[in-house]
Design a protein around this motif. Sequence first.
Motif, PDB file in Angstrom:
ATOM      1  N   THR A  93       0.854  -1.185   0.000  1.00 19.65           N
ATOM      2  CA  THR A  93       0.000   0.000   0.000  1.00 19.65           C
ATOM      3  C   THR A  93       0.888   1.232   0.000  1.00 19.65           C
ATOM      4  N   LYS A  94       0.349   2.340  -0.390  1.00 19.24           N
ATOM      5  CA  LYS A  94       1.115   3.578  -0.438  1.00 19.24           C
ATOM      6  C   LYS A  94       0.488   4.604   0.499  1.00 19.24           C
ATOM      7  N   TYR A  95       1.334   5.206   1.342  1.00 21.87           N
ATOM      8  CA  TYR A  95       0.868   6.313   2.169  1.00 21.87           C
ATOM      9  C   TYR A  95       0.596   7.505   1.264  1.00 21.87           C
ATOM     10  N   PRO A  96      -0.385   8.318   1.605  1.00 21.91           N
ATOM     11  CA  PRO A  96      -0.668   9.492   0.761  1.00 21.91           C
ATOM     12  C   PRO A  96       0.421  10.555   0.919  1.00 21.91           C
ATOM     13  N   ASN A  97       0.506  11.419  -0.076  1.00 21.80           N
ATOM     14  CA  ASN A  97       1.408  12.565   0.041  1.00 21.80           C
ATOM     15  C   ASN A  97       0.936  13.434   1.195  1.00 21.80           C
ATOM     16  N   THR A  98       1.870  14.076   1.865  1.00 18.82           N
ATOM     17  CA  THR A  98       1.562  14.937   2.999  1.00 18.82           C
ATOM     18  C   THR A  98       1.924  16.363   2.644  1.00 18.82           C
ATOM     19  N   GLY A  99       0.972  17.268   2.732  1.00 20.18           N
ATOM     20  CA  GLY A  99       1.224  18.682   2.473  1.00 20.18           C
ATOM     21  C   GLY A  99       1.086  19.488   3.747  1.00 20.18           C
ATOM     22  N   LEU A 100       2.043  20.386   3.995  1.00 21.39           N
ATOM     23  CA  LEU A 100       2.013  21.230   5.185  1.00 21.39           C
ATOM     24  C   LEU A 100       2.188  22.690   4.789  1.00 21.39           C
ATOM     25  N   VAL A 101       1.467  23.568   5.479  1.00 14.22           N
ATOM     26  CA  VAL A 101       1.561  25.010   5.275  1.00 14.22           C
ATOM     27  C   VAL A 101       2.033  25.620   6.596  1.00 14.22           C
ATOM     28  N   PRO A 102       3.356  25.782   6.777  1.00 13.01           N
ATOM     29  CA  PRO A 102       3.855  26.374   8.025  1.00 13.01           C
ATOM     30  C   PRO A 102       3.787  27.906   7.997  1.00 13.01           C
ATOM     31  N   VAL A 103       3.403  28.485   9.130  1.00 11.83           N
ATOM     32  CA  VAL A 103       3.413  29.926   9.348  1.00 11.83           C
ATOM     33  C   VAL A 103       4.220  30.137  10.629  1.00 11.83           C
ATOM     34  N   LEU A 104       5.392  30.778  10.493  1.00 11.87           N
ATOM     35  CA  LEU A 104       6.344  30.864  11.601  1.00 11.87           C
ATOM     36  C   LEU A 104       6.794  32.296  11.839  1.00 11.87           C
ATOM     37  N   ALA A 105       7.056  32.618  13.087  1.00  9.44           N
ATOM     38  CA  ALA A 105       7.647  33.898  13.470  1.00  9.44           C
ATOM     39  C   ALA A 105       8.865  33.603  14.322  1.00  9.44           C
ATOM     40  N   GLY A 106       9.866  34.466  14.245  1.00  8.03           N
ATOM     41  CA  GLY A 106      11.054  34.209  15.035  1.00  8.03           C
ATOM     42  C   GLY A 106      12.074  35.317  14.951  1.00  8.03           C
ATOM     43  N   ILE A 107      13.323  34.928  15.205  1.00  9.74           N
ATOM     44  CA  ILE A 107      14.429  35.875  15.165  1.00  9.74           C
ATOM     45  C   ILE A 107      15.558  35.309  14.320  1.00  9.74           C
ATOM     46  N   GLN A 108      16.383  36.232  13.841  1.00 12.10           N
ATOM     47  CA  GLN A 108      17.588  35.865  13.110  1.00 12.10           C
ATOM     48  C   GLN A 108      18.719  36.706  13.693  1.00 12.10           C
ATOM     49  N   TYR A 109      19.777  36.025  14.151  1.00 20.13           N
ATOM     50  CA  TYR A 109      20.916  36.724  14.740  1.00 20.13           C
ATOM     51  C   TYR A 109      22.128  36.542  13.837  1.00 20.13           C
ATOM     52  N   LYS A 110      22.746  37.652  13.454  1.00 23.55           N
ATOM     53  CA  LYS A 110      23.913  37.621  12.572  1.00 23.55           C
ATOM     54  C   LYS A 110      25.192  37.646  13.413  1.00 23.55           C
ATOM     55  N   PHE A 115      27.506  34.786   8.419  1.00 26.86           N
ATOM     56  CA  PHE A 115      26.941  33.686   9.208  1.00 26.86           C
ATOM     57  C   PHE A 115      25.824  34.182  10.122  1.00 26.86           C
ATOM     58  N   PHE A 116      24.727  33.393  10.186  1.00 29.46           N
ATOM     59  CA  PHE A 116      23.615  33.761  11.051  1.00 29.46           C
ATOM     60  C   PHE A 116      22.948  32.516  11.617  1.00 29.46           C
ATOM     61  N   ALA A 117      22.201  32.723  12.694  1.00 28.19           N
ATOM     62  CA  ALA A 117      21.387  31.670  13.301  1.00 28.19           C
ATOM     63  C   ALA A 117      19.940  32.131  13.267  1.00 28.19           C
ATOM     64  N   SER A 118      19.040  31.168  13.167  1.00 30.16           N
ATOM     65  CA  SER A 118      17.618  31.467  13.072  1.00 30.16           C
ATOM     66  C   SER A 118      16.855  30.561  14.030  1.00 30.16           C
ATOM     67  N   ALA A 119      15.825  31.093  14.645  1.00 26.48           N
ATOM     68  CA  ALA A 119      14.936  30.293  15.495  1.00 26.48           C
ATOM     69  C   ALA A 119      13.508  30.797  15.261  1.00 26.48           C
ATOM     70  N   GLN A 120      12.611  29.871  14.894  1.00 25.60           N
ATOM     71  CA  GLN A 120      11.238  30.245  14.597  1.00 25.60           C
ATOM     72  C   GLN A 120      10.260  29.291  15.275  1.00 25.60           C
ATOM     73  N   LEU A 121       9.111  29.838  15.655  1.00 27.55           N
ATOM     74  CA  LEU A 121       8.008  29.072  16.240  1.00 27.55           C
ATOM     75  C   LEU A 121       6.737  29.430  15.497  1.00 27.55           C
ATOM     76  N   GLY A 122       5.812  28.508  15.464  1.00 26.62           N
ATOM     77  CA  GLY A 122       4.533  28.817  14.831  1.00 26.62           C
ATOM     78  C   GLY A 122       3.631  27.615  14.730  1.00 26.62           C
ATOM     79  N   ILE A 123       2.885  27.574  13.641  1.00 21.53           N
ATOM     80  CA  ILE A 123       1.897  26.530  13.434  1.00 21.53           C
ATOM     81  C   ILE A 123       1.973  26.084  11.975  1.00 21.53           C
ATOM     82  N   ALA A 124       1.742  24.803  11.763  1.00 25.95           N
ATOM     83  CA  ALA A 124       1.694  24.266  10.397  1.00 25.95           C
ATOM     84  C   ALA A 124       0.326  23.631  10.201  1.00 25.95           C
ATOM     85  N   PHE A 125      -0.301  24.001   9.113  1.00 23.44           N
ATOM     86  CA  PHE A 125      -1.621  23.473   8.776  1.00 23.44           C
ATOM     87  C   PHE A 125      -1.450  22.330   7.791  1.00 23.44           C
ATOM     88  N   SER A 126      -2.129  21.225   8.037  1.00 21.08           N
ATOM     89  CA  SER A 126      -2.079  20.084   7.130  1.00 21.08           C
ATOM     90  C   SER A 126      -3.077  20.291   6.005  1.00 21.08           C
TER      91      SER A 126
END
Length: 184
Positions: A93-110, A115-126
């Motif tokens: 059997t085949k698992y179905p394709n999975t689609g996600l729509v992430p919406v994230l907010a965060g920070i980016q430190y240079k 060179f930079f680092a990023s950290a984001q939090l949010g929600i992803a809609f299936s």
Amino acid sequence: MKKVILCLAVVAAAFSANAQDAKMAVKKFRFGVGVEAALPIGDFQEIAGFGIGGSVQGDYNVDPSLAITLNAGYISFSGKDVTINVAGVNFTTKYPNTGLVPVLAGIQYKFTPQFFASAQLGIAFSTEEDGGSNFTYAPGIGYKFTPNFDALLKYTGYSVKSSGTSGGSASALNTIGLRVAYTF
């Protein structure tokens, strides 16, 4: 003569500061589009294959080394084939394709201009029927090749609550991904 040189130096410094302030005002907000690729890890790799998608991101520069980010996109993971043996007979059997729509907010430190680092939090809609939404977090490290072109290597965790008779249990869909972006 020393007073004239001192006055010229002060005027030059003032013009330089104004030019830099004007340059920073133009670059205070940046907008970028990116292509994203992701590999499922952990339990997620048993049901899903390679993921590909895109995203848009806005960066608001608080100061030269720190930015607040807002990111939204879409990523689709291909479903994997699974073979089950029942009473000596193999069923595939085949698992179905999975689609996600992430919406994230965060920070980016240079750390440096490159060179930079990023950290984001949010929600992803299936995008699946009754897929719901998932808490999502995405830390990463990146490199800016030019002022307009960068790459971000990131880990993304999607917390999933599955329903069941015992009230549901939590699991995670985890990926290692790469975002390559062009910023305007």
